[in-house]
Scaffold this active site. Structure first.
Site, PDB file in Angstrom:
ATOM      1  CB  CYS A  73      10.372  -2.041  13.674  1.00  0.00           C
ATOM      2  SG  CYS A  73       8.827  -1.553  14.459  1.00  0.00           S
ATOM      3  CB  CYS A  79       3.486  -3.696  12.677  1.00  0.00           C
ATOM      4  SG  CYS A  79       3.118  -2.356  11.528  1.00  0.00           S
ATOM      5  CD  GLN A 288       4.699   5.255  -7.248  1.00  0.00           C
ATOM      6  OE1 GLN A 288       4.744   4.623  -6.204  1.00  0.00           O
ATOM      7  NE2 GLN A 288       4.423   4.681  -8.407  1.00  0.00           N
ATOM      8  CE1 TYR A 317      -6.398   1.853 -15.435  1.00  0.00           C
ATOM      9  CE2 TYR A 317      -4.604   1.448 -16.982  1.00  0.00           C
ATOM     10  CZ  TYR A 317      -5.869   1.145 -16.503  1.00  0.00           C
ATOM     11  OH  TYR A 317      -6.584   0.123 -17.074  1.00  0.00           O
ATOM     12  CB  CYS A 414       2.121  -1.904  -7.970  1.00  0.00           C
ATOM     13  SG  CYS A 414       0.329  -1.903  -8.232  1.00  0.00           S
TER      14      CYS A 414
END
Length: 459
Positions: A73, A79, A288, A317, A414
């Site tokens: 990219c 970014c 997800q 959760y 995560c």
């Protein structure tokens, strides 16, 4: 030697930080540099100093590392999305594996943990994997409409309609919407003044179904969007376009989505599959973002749960029931807990869609619902699955889990640091780590998913 802001320094990168930033040392002083790779020798400008370390910006790569690659990219550096595109994918995977291992050792206090870790699950094709995008809309200095992503730690929009990690269909969607806004003089929202109409363009794609959703986040109702029917006709030229809707958000906050959904075309949702389970996904649904790796993640959670058909499972959760329904295929009974009422509504709908009758859902905080159900009703669990947010599990929840004495705890995380903290607590209360899987769910970023199986040690 004392270092000052704006000072230039030549730095050799010899390590990586927790978020994938390069670390180099000058006269024993540590400097953290984004977009730097182990093995690079760079010219750097110091931008912030602390007593024992500082932050610097790469001004020039003097000698590139053998592991440095050219980002796919063109705006990867400014970014805020991809922080590791300049690092070879093989080395990205090594970094993530080591990150989890180091956290489990240093924070979790686990020795020889690598013996229990499976090789990291990487992607065959680590591009165009995301099924959801949220593009802020604004104007550049010349006054032209732009859409893209925010630069790191800012609300400056970096124009990008052809993102290397998003589904390719987004480019066509954004071009059509921006062209329509230009022709019809529809203004982008201005955060500073609160004026303007279009705040964000949110897209979702069902990778298995091919269904596409477009949601316009507006500072007002759909009536304020000029010639919406013309834009709708244009968007329907895109194959798979199933749902077009408006999300009304008039709040002067950084919150992207409001609570009100207005239908424009089709139902305000699409479908996607993970394995054999179908999910209904709306603009507000948590789902997800990497469906291919999510299947890997959930299959690993299922494997670690060791289900034979006789088990009672608590999924804490649980979101829209993604893991709950996956587990319900092999469990006797699954109970899901989630704080967001709308997510539980989605979970119940998803159970019906899949004709799953052995899953029940509770609205509330996991650290309140599970202790309440255990203390009042004496609920039981053979297996407990947790998939908490980044902050990890609440201490009260961990205490209740230990009291319930499940045979196995499957921890999906995560954030390796909070995972390791909680694993240590569970380890001090009768559970030991049996297996660890690291899954690259977010290629080209520093984020990583981990599944840990903890088994109860019989005394």
């Amino acid at each position: 030697m004392e270092f000052k802001k704006n000072q230039m320094a030549e730095v050799y990168i010899d390590d990586m930080g927790n978020e994938g930033e390069g670390i180099g040392h000058v006269d024993g002083y540590a400097l953290f540099l984004k977009n730097a790779v182990v093995g690079d020798r760079v010219q750097a400008k110091i931008i912030k100093t602390k007593k024992n370390y500082g932050y610097a910006r790469v001004e020039k790569v003097l000698e590139p590392s053998k592991d440095r690659v050219t980002p796919v990219c063109p705006v990867a550096r400014p970014c805020g999305g991809c922080t590791l595109q300049h690092l070879s994918y093989e080395k990205q995977l090594e970094f993530k594996f080591r990150k989890v291992k180091n956290c489990l050792e240093r924070i979790g206090g686990l020795k020889d943990i690598e013996d229990k870790m499976e090789p990291i699950y990487g992607m065959e094709e680590p591009y165009h994997y995301r099924n959801k995008a949220q593009f802020p809309v604004g104007v550049n200095k010349a006054g032209d409409l732009v859409a893209g992503f925010y630069a790191g730690k800012s609300h400056q929009i970096i124009p990008c309609i052809d993102c290397a990690i998003q589904h390719p269909v987004n480019q066509r969607i954004l071009k059509k919407i921006l062209d329509h806004m230009e022709k019809n003089h529809i203004q982008a929202y201005d955060e500073k003044t609160g004026n303007g109409l279009v705040r964000h363009i949110v897209t979702r794609v069902g990778f298995s179904t091919g269904e596409v959703m477009v949601c316009l986040v507006l500072n007002g109702t759909k009536k304020k969007f000029r010639n919406l029917d013309q834009l709708t006709d244009s968007l329907l030229e895109i194959e798979g376009m199933t749902s077009i809707c408006v999300n009304v958000n008039r709040e002067r906050t950084n919150k992207i989505l409001g609570d009100q959904i207005q239908e424009v075309y089709g139902p305000p949702y699409i479908y996607d599959d993970i394995g054999n389970v179908r999910y209904q996904i709306g603009p507000l649904s948590f789902f997800q973002v990497n469906p291919k790796q999510t299947k890997v993640l959930y299959e690993k959670a299922m494997e670690y749960a060791g289900l034979t058909g006789d088990e009672t499972v608590w999924d804490l959760y649980c979101g829209i029931g993604t893991i709950s329904l996956f587990l319900a295929q092999k469990a006797k009974q699954v109970y899901g807990v989630e704080i967001v009422p709308a997510a539980i509504d989605d979970a119940k709908i998803n159970a019906k869609i899949n004709n799953i009758t052995n899953a029940e859902f509770f609205v509330g905080k996991a650290e309140e619902v599970l202790p309440r159900e255990y203390e009042r009703n004496g609920v039981y669990a053979d297996v407990i699955v947790v998939d908490p947010p980044r902050k990890g599990c609440d201490k009260k929840l961990l205490d209740t889990m230990v009291q319930m004495k499940p045979k196995r705890i499957v921890y999906v995380s995560c954030d390796p640091a909070t995972l390791a903290r909680d694993v240590k607590i569970l380890g001090e209360n009768g559970y030991q780590v049996s297996k660890v899987s690291v899954v690259d769910q977010f290629s080209h970023s520093g984020h990583v998913e981990t599944v840990v199986l903890m088994s109860r040690v019989e005394k």
